[in-house]
Write a protein that holds these residues in place. Sequence first.
Motif, mmCIF file in Angstrom:
data_model
loop_
_atom_site.group_PDB
_atom_site.id
_atom_site.type_symbol
_atom_site.label_atom_id
_atom_site.label_comp_id
_atom_site.label_asym_id
_atom_site.label_seq_id
_atom_site.Cartn_x
_atom_site.Cartn_y
_atom_site.Cartn_z
ATOM 1 N N TRP A 1 -11.896 0.138 -69.248
ATOM 2 C CA TRP A 1 -11.841 1.340 -68.412
ATOM 3 C C TRP A 1 -12.453 1.076 -67.042
ATOM 4 O O TRP A 1 -11.922 1.514 -66.020
ATOM 5 N N ALA A 2 -13.574 0.342 -67.030
ATOM 6 C CA ALA A 2 -14.198 -0.004 -65.751
ATOM 7 C C ALA A 2 -13.268 -0.871 -64.905
ATOM 8 O O ALA A 2 -13.168 -0.698 -63.687
ATOM 9 N N GLY A 3 -12.572 -1.810 -65.554
ATOM 10 C CA GLY A 3 -11.630 -2.655 -64.825
ATOM 11 C C GLY A 3 -10.490 -1.851 -64.234
ATOM 12 O O GLY A 3 -10.090 -2.065 -63.080
ATOM 13 N N SER B 1 -10.605 1.360 -63.519
ATOM 14 C CA SER B 1 -11.176 2.225 -62.478
ATOM 15 C C SER B 1 -11.353 1.457 -61.175
ATOM 16 O O SER B 1 -11.189 2.015 -60.087
ATOM 17 N N ALA B 2 -11.660 0.182 -61.273
ATOM 18 C CA ALA B 2 -11.874 -0.625 -60.073
ATOM 19 C C ALA B 2 -10.598 -0.781 -59.256
ATOM 20 O O ALA B 2 -10.659 -1.016 -58.048
ATOM 21 N N VAL B 3 -9.421 -0.648 -59.901
ATOM 22 C CA VAL B 3 -8.157 -0.754 -59.168
ATOM 23 C C VAL B 3 -7.489 0.606 -59.014
ATOM 24 O O VAL B 3 -6.282 0.687 -58.744
ATOM 25 N N GLY C 1 -8.361 4.694 -63.185
ATOM 26 C CA GLY C 1 -9.308 5.179 -64.174
ATOM 27 C C GLY C 1 -8.969 6.586 -64.637
ATOM 28 O O GLY C 1 -7.805 6.944 -64.815
ATOM 29 N N ALA D 1 -7.149 -7.013 -64.531
ATOM 30 C CA ALA D 1 -8.375 -6.239 -64.341
ATOM 31 C C ALA D 1 -8.772 -5.510 -65.620
ATOM 32 O O ALA D 1 -9.960 -5.232 -65.842
ATOM 33 N N PRO E 1 -12.216 -8.109 -68.375
ATOM 34 C CA PRO E 1 -13.455 -7.483 -68.860
ATOM 35 C C PRO E 1 -13.434 -7.244 -70.364
ATOM 36 O O PRO E 1 -14.476 -7.329 -71.026
#
Length: 404
Positions: free
Chosen positions: A115-117, A119-121, A124, A309, A313
Motif C-alpha cells: 500500500w505504501a508503494g 501510495s508513493a506513485v 493509494g 512499486a 516492498p
Amino acid sequence: MPSLHTLAPLPFHADGVLWVGLALVLATLMGESVLRLLRWPRLIGFTAAGLLIAAGGGGLEALSLQTGARAVIDAALAMLLFELGHRVNLRWLRANPWLVFTSLGEWVLSLLAGWAGLSAVGLGGMPGLAVSAALACASPAVALRLSGEFNARGQVTERMLLLAALGTTLSLLCVGVLTGWIGAQSSGLWWEPLLRQAYAIGGAVLAAALLAWAVNWVERHFDFADEGAALLLVGLILLVLSLTRALHWSSMLTPLLAGMLLRLYSERPRVWPRHFGTAGGVLVVLLFLIIGLSMNTRMLVGGLSAGCALALPRVLAKLAAPLALGRPSGLSWRQSLALGMTLSPAAGVSFVLLLDLGASQLVLPPMLLDAGFAAVAVLLLAGTLAARWALGRAGDIKATPGAR
C-alpha cells in the motif's frame, strides 16, 4: 466415381479447439524445456508460453475473460486450494504459537508495504489498499508446484505451505470486506458489506463442511490413490464450486477450509495423485497458461513501474517477518531467509482477486489494476525462481528431479 479434380475445394476454418491445442503443446514443451535445461519449475514455461502468445497478438483481455477461461481458472484453483488445505496441519499452530505471529506479521507487513508503494506513485487510498490485500498472500499454486515437482521436504517447505494457506485466507477475507466497504461509502449503508461478507463466509464454512464430509464418506468406499477414483474427488470439488458460485459464497475459501477440516480428522494427510490425476494436471497447466495469456503488452508496459512499486516492498516485507521471528519459532538464519524468499511468488489467487475487483461496481483507476496485474507477472516469474533457489539452499530439495 468423381475424380479429385471435380471435388469442390474444402474451406479450412481453424476453430478454438485448434488454438487451445497448440497453446497446450507450446506450454508443455516450454515447461519441459525449462525443467530439463535450466532446472526451473515447469510453471515458468507454462506462463512464458502464455506471455509469448500474448506478445504475438493472441492473448486474452484480463478484465473480460470468457466464461470458459474463467471456469478453468476457478476449477484449477479449487483443486489446488483443497490440496493445500489438506497439507496444512493446524495442530502445529498450537504446538508452535510463533507460527501464528509469523503468519500475521508477514501478511500485515506485506499489505502495508504494498500500500505504501502504491501510495508513493499516487495510487493509494482504499482502492490501493484492496489491490495490496489481493497481493499480500503468498501463492498457494506455486507453493504446491514447487513442493511436488521438486519433492521438497523439510521445515521451510512445510512452513511455506502453512503460511500460504493462512495468508490466502486473510487476503480473501480482507478483499471481500474492503470491496463491500468501498462500495457502501457512496450509499451510506455501512452495515451492508459486513452482512454480505458474513453471508459469504458462513456459506463457505457450510459448504466446506459438506465437502469434507462427502470426501471422508467416499474415501471409505474408494481408494483415492487410484487414478479413476481421483476423478470422483475432482467431481465433488467441482460440484461444490458450482454450488458456492450460484449462492454467492466464497468459492476460493470453501475448498481451502474443506481441506483443513479433512486434515483435522486424521494425523497424516491422505495419499492421492498430485492435483488428483491427469485431469487436474491439465487444469493446472491451463491456469498458468491463461494467466500468461492475460498479460498483454499494453498492460505490462503501462503498469510495470507502478507494479514494481507494489511488488518490491512486498518482497522485503515477506523477508522481514521470518527473519525477525524465525529463531524463536525454531529456524536457523539461513532457513528464515529461505522461508521469506519462498513467500514472494504471487499467482492464481491474487490474479482472481484482481479480476473480481475489476468486475465489481467500484470505480478504480485503470492504472491501479494494470499495476496489480504487472506485479503478479513479476512476482510469478522472478518470485518463483527465487523460491526454487531458496528451497535448494535450505536443503529441502535433496536431488535434481527428473522429467515426470
